[in-house]
Design a protein around this motif. Structure first.
Motif, PDB file in Angstrom:
ATOM      1  N   ILE A   1       0.863  -1.187   0.000  1.00  0.00           N
ATOM      2  CA  ILE A   1       0.000   0.000   0.000  1.00  0.00           C
ATOM      3  C   ILE A   1       0.896   1.232   0.000  1.00  0.00           C
ATOM      4  CG2 ILE A   1      -1.679   1.304   1.352  1.00  0.00           C
ATOM      5  CD1 ILE A   1      -2.811  -1.373   2.307  1.00  0.00           C
ATOM      6  N   ARG A   2       0.625   2.149  -0.918  1.00  0.00           N
ATOM      7  CA  ARG A   2       1.437   3.361  -1.051  1.00  0.00           C
ATOM      8  C   ARG A   2       0.538   4.587  -1.059  1.00  0.00           C
ATOM      9  NH1 ARG A   2       6.519   1.484  -4.922  1.00  0.00           N
ATOM     10  NH2 ARG A   2       6.496  -0.703  -4.251  1.00  0.00           N
ATOM     11  N   LEU A   3       1.134   5.747  -0.864  1.00  0.00           N
ATOM     12  CA  LEU A   3       0.354   6.984  -0.852  1.00  0.00           C
ATOM     13  C   LEU A   3      -0.327   7.169  -2.205  1.00  0.00           C
ATOM     14  CD1 LEU A   3       2.698   9.467   1.068  1.00  0.00           C
ATOM     15  CD2 LEU A   3       1.062   7.786   1.961  1.00  0.00           C
ATOM     16  N   GLY A   4      -1.588   7.571  -2.153  1.00  0.00           N
ATOM     17  CA  GLY A   4      -2.372   7.731  -3.370  1.00  0.00           C
ATOM     18  C   GLY A   4      -3.131   6.493  -3.786  1.00  0.00           C
ATOM     19  N   ASP A   5      -2.868   5.340  -3.150  1.00  0.00           N
ATOM     20  CA  ASP A   5      -3.659   4.139  -3.424  1.00  0.00           C
ATOM     21  C   ASP A   5      -5.064   4.299  -2.845  1.00  0.00           C
ATOM     22  OD1 ASP A   5      -1.460   3.006  -4.632  1.00  0.00           O
ATOM     23  OD2 ASP A   5      -1.206   1.393  -3.177  1.00  0.00           O
ATOM     24  N   VAL A   6      -5.937   3.376  -3.214  1.00  0.00           N
ATOM     25  CA  VAL A   6      -7.326   3.376  -2.742  1.00  0.00           C
ATOM     26  C   VAL A   6      -7.578   2.087  -1.967  1.00  0.00           C
ATOM     27  CG1 VAL A   6      -9.760   3.424  -3.424  1.00  0.00           C
ATOM     28  CG2 VAL A   6      -8.077   4.756  -4.713  1.00  0.00           C
ATOM     29  N   VAL A   7      -8.251   2.204  -0.822  1.00  0.00           N
ATOM     30  CA  VAL A   7      -8.691   1.038  -0.057  1.00  0.00           C
ATOM     31  C   VAL A   7     -10.221   1.065   0.002  1.00  0.00           C
ATOM     32  CG1 VAL A   7      -8.728  -0.091   2.191  1.00  0.00           C
ATOM     33  CG2 VAL A   7      -6.590   0.859   1.312  1.00  0.00           C
ATOM     34  N   VAL A   8     -10.828  -0.068  -0.336  1.00  0.00           N
ATOM     35  CA  VAL A   8     -12.284  -0.182  -0.374  1.00  0.00           C
ATOM     36  C   VAL A   8     -12.710  -1.250   0.626  1.00  0.00           C
ATOM     37  CG1 VAL A   8     -14.298  -0.602  -1.844  1.00  0.00           C
ATOM     38  CG2 VAL A   8     -12.206   0.392  -2.833  1.00  0.00           C
ATOM     39  N   SER A   9     -13.676  -0.929   1.465  1.00  0.00           N
ATOM     40  CA  SER A   9     -14.171  -1.908   2.434  1.00  0.00           C
ATOM     41  C   SER A   9     -14.805  -3.076   1.698  1.00  0.00           C
ATOM     42  CB  SER A   9     -15.187  -1.264   3.380  1.00  0.00           C
ATOM     43  OG  SER A   9     -16.326  -0.796   2.667  1.00  0.00           O
ATOM     44  N   SER A  10     -14.384  -4.278   2.060  1.00  0.00           N
ATOM     45  CA  SER A  10     -14.892  -5.477   1.404  1.00  0.00           C
ATOM     46  C   SER A  10     -15.167  -6.535   2.455  1.00  0.00           C
ATOM     47  CB  SER A  10     -13.868  -5.993   0.390  1.00  0.00           C
ATOM     48  OG  SER A  10     -14.344  -7.140  -0.280  1.00  0.00           O
TER      49      SER A  10
END
Length: 327
Positions: A101-110
């Motif tokens: 995971i890097r800055l600017g990535d997206v995390v979506v609740s799953s």
């Protein structure tokens, strides 16, 4: 005034940069409502994304956390009773311990592992007992939202995503946003060793922190998505996580991908998909440089997700107000 019953998607933001990004991603902005119930303190933005009519609300200025998010959501579904799906979109702190995971990535609740994709933890209990106490889990979003995610994952796998292109189009239309919302130089994405604490005094890492304590990471290749979209568990609590040791412990125990401060407040008021752009690594080396871009990339993903969902699927879903009433 626009008909409140026309709006079926509720979008909640926490901070100003998130609201700016949400408004900038609208395909069409509608007139502001000139009448809301006197006991509703929200300020709304109305508009259209694809074929969906969206109502957007933000938390009060400088008022963050679980309780404020719950109040905003509760008032929204009262004033716009036809809202049937919810989105919580904005910035969060990444957990790079197990995942790239890097800055600017997206995390979506799953959903998975017996949770709805987001859980609330009690920070005080966690520190005292040396383990985190999971106090509740977010209801998972409607199944058609999850199948839309699956379709997006497949599309991104085959062709790559167009999130960066979407953001560039927004910045071309709104050049005033370029300074704060374009992607920062990748040289500013530094992940420090967990044991290395940022020097006090407010100086930025470029001048205050020892570069030899940076973690070496291989640059992403041309055939990898950059930014990447990650799906999994988001931890939500009332306190900002700025401690790499705490971050890594919860990663080891629960495989958390991201920390944030509002979604847990929506558990009993606004079942939704939570989408977070990563602006820091939940450690002492926090800065604001990536916040604008992180907010924008999260909003761009939310737009992609909505455009995968046919309007009739939303209209067939029960109203959130009914779901919460148990009727």
């Amino acid at each position: 005034m626009p008909d409140p019953s026309a709006y079926t998607v509720g979008w909640i933001c926490a901070v100003t940069k998130e609201l700016v990004a949400a408004q900038a991603l609208l395909d069409e902005k509608h007139a502001e409502p000139n009448h809301v119930p006197v006991n509703d303190n929200n300020s709304y933005t109305l508009g259209r994304i694809g074929e969906h009519y969206v109502v957007i609300a933000a938390l009060p200025h400088w008022q963050y956390g679980i309780a404020n998010a719950a109040t905003v959501a509760r008032d929204m579904v009262r004033s716009f009773p036809n809202v049937r799906i919810g989105l919580m979109v904005g910035i969060g702190g990444g957990v790079p311990t197990k995942h790239d995971i890097r800055l600017g990535d997206v995390v979506v609740s799953s959903p998975g592992y017996g949770n709805g994709g987001v859980f609330q933890y009690d920070y005080g209990i966690a520190m005292q007992d040396q383990r985190f106490s999971v106090t509740s889990s977010l209801n998972q979003p409607p199944i058609f939202c999850l199948t839309a995610m699956t379709k997006l994952v497949a599309g991104y796998e085959i062709q790559g995503h167009q999130l960066e292109e979407t953001i560039q189009a927004v910045l071309e239309r709104n050049p005033r946003l370029r300074k704060q919302y374009q992607r920062p130089d990748l040289s500013t994405d530094g992940l420090y060793e967990a044991e290395f604490v940022h020097a006090s005094g407010g100086a930025n890492c470029a001048t205050a922190c020892d570069e030899s304590r940076l973690t070496h990471r291989v640059a992403r290749s041309a055939d990898e998505d950059n930014p990447k979209v990650h799906y999994g568990l988001i931890a939500s609590g009332n306190k900002l996580i700025k401690n790499a040791a705490v971050r890594d412990r919860l990663s080891a125990e629960k495989d958390v991908l991201c920390f944030e401060m509002e979604a847990a407040g929506l558990m009993n008021h606004f079942p939704c998909v939570v989408i977070r752009g990563i602006c820091d690594y939940s450690d002492s080396h926090k800065n604001e440089e990536w916040q604008g871009y992180a907010a924008m990339v999260a909003a761009a993903y939310a737009k992609d997700l909505l455009c995968q969902i046919p309007p009739n699927k939303v209209e067939a879903e029960r109203r959130i107000e009914e779901v919460l009433a148990g009727g």
